[in-house]
Design an enzyme around this catalytic site. Sequence first.
Site, PDB file in Angstrom:
ATOM      1  N   HIS A   1      51.696 -17.997 -52.956  1.00  0.00           N
ATOM      2  CA  HIS A   1      50.781 -18.793 -52.223  1.00  0.00           C
ATOM      3  C   HIS A   1      49.511 -18.481 -53.056  1.00  0.00           C
ATOM      4  CE1 HIS A   1      50.636 -15.223 -49.618  1.00  0.00           C
ATOM      5  NE2 HIS A   1      49.367 -15.399 -49.834  1.00  0.00           N
TER       6      HIS A   1
ATOM      7  N   ASP B   1      58.420 -16.500 -51.812  1.00  0.00           N
ATOM      8  CA  ASP B   1      56.764 -16.443 -51.906  1.00  0.00           C
ATOM      9  C   ASP B   1      56.498 -15.413 -53.235  1.00  0.00           C
ATOM     10  OD1 ASP B   1      54.169 -16.828 -51.339  1.00  0.00           O
ATOM     11  OD2 ASP B   1      54.038 -15.055 -50.112  1.00  0.00           O
TER      12      ASP B   1
ATOM     13  N   GLY C   1      43.455 -11.880 -49.674  1.00  0.00           N
ATOM     14  CA  GLY C   1      43.120 -11.251 -50.907  1.00  0.00           C
ATOM     15  C   GLY C   1      43.905  -9.930 -51.059  1.00  0.00           C
ATOM     16  N   ASN C   2      44.781  -9.309 -50.075  1.00  0.00           N
ATOM     17  CA  ASN C   2      45.595  -8.297 -50.652  1.00  0.00           C
ATOM     18  C   ASN C   2      46.964  -8.898 -51.129  1.00  0.00           C
ATOM     19  OD1 ASN C   2      44.251  -6.224 -48.132  1.00  0.00           O
ATOM     20  ND2 ASN C   2      44.701  -5.374 -49.937  1.00  0.00           N
ATOM     21  N   SER C   3      47.104 -10.083 -50.836  1.00  0.00           N
ATOM     22  CA  SER C   3      48.151 -10.800 -51.061  1.00  0.00           C
ATOM     23  C   SER C   3      48.580 -10.385 -52.617  1.00  0.00           C
ATOM     24  CB  SER C   3      48.301 -12.059 -50.655  1.00  0.00           C
ATOM     25  OG  SER C   3      48.363 -12.468 -49.555  1.00  0.00           O
TER      26      SER C   3
ATOM     27  N   GLY D   1      55.074 -35.876 -68.000  1.00  0.00           N
ATOM     28  CA  GLY D   1      56.543 -36.665 -67.915  1.00  0.00           C
ATOM     29  C   GLY D   1      56.832 -36.830 -66.382  1.00  0.00           C
TER      30      GLY D   1
END
Length: 427
Positions: free
Chosen positions: A150, A180, A268-270, A328
């Site tokens: 994400h 994820d 933001g830590n993700s 394509g």
Amino acid sequence: MENQYNYYNPDDNQFQNNYSQGEPNHQKNSKKITKVIAVIGLAIIFGIVSSGVFLSTSYIGTNILGLNKNSNSDVKATTTAVTKSSSVVTSDVSSIVNDVMPSVVAITNMSVQEVQNFWGQTSQYQSESCGTGIIIAKTDNELLMVTNNHVIANNESLTVTFDDDTSVDADVKGTDSEHDLAVIAVPLDQISSKTMEKIAVATLGDSTALQVGEPAIAIGNAMGYGQSVTTGVISAVNRESTTTDEQTGETEETGVKLIQTDAAINPGNSGGPLVNANGEVIGINSSKLASTTVEGMGYAIPISDVSDIIDNLMNQETKHKVSEEKKGYLGVKGYDVTEESAEKYNMPTGVYVAEIVKGGGTEEAGITKGNVITALNGTTVNSMEELQKELGYYESGKTVSVTIQVPENNGEWTEKTVDVKLGKSSK
């Protein structure tokens, strides 16, 4: 009278003589006091001698004969253990952070969002989001980083910022929306030698050996302000968690069991690392999985549980977006098979093929109506939107591998992978 008193003191001649001579009373009292003092003196001398004997015996027994050493050692060991236990929780983690920080990067995602107004008209605007990545490998020509899917979703461009604040463009190597996860790459020739000296590849730990209560340190680009550090403990392991699709509002379970920690994990830590007391990466933080209704419950993806997935993403070909006119097309019309639909109708998640363009590469490859597309060139796709995004990396005329699920008469599904030559847009 004299004989009477001599009878009571037959052995004390001095006493007999003195008393019979009529000696005054104060002299008799003086003699008694003298005797009392003598007795007290003897008692004191006896106490001193006894104490000396006891101390000497204790010293000889402890230091020469080795008595009671085990008892004293046990007390010291217990005190040391308590001190160590306390220091684990309250100790300074700056040295650990200093070792880990060179392997952590900040990621900036520039994307284009579509907004529909009241009259049904859509407009586009550019959006910027931030996340974190972990340097996990260096090949002959690329530096590879793992992050959350994400964090890089819907990107038009990706920028990576290293620990020395230098920034370079990055490309997507592979994604897995179900878990994820994503791996991105930066060409080594785009990184200066000075920066290369200051970055490092992260050391991965064993998340299967985690103990509830052991220290945990979360590092990441919280709120996009730059790298920051939060500390806590492992609150639980093997937690089940759900995510909510922002577009559909549907709630789905994540594909892996999760690590729960009370170390703060904010937007933001993700994609950043959750590390143990040895500075080893034990999890990949995900603010997407955090709840806004409670405090002290953050989640991370266990690194050991997804190592095979990460390896698969690392080995994929680095993707570069192509222009719209060169893009394509697969030549199918389809519908999303969500987790809810899959469970209800006993189907795999992916893209249900509702119609095939006649004469195209898809028909030639043997894909038919009723099949479910689940991956493109090894990258999992769970929706038509994800399929379209993956196709954005391939030009027309390019041959790609498409993974499909084929329904059988007994209600089971058989997985097949076929090669499809992408066609041009009919527009």
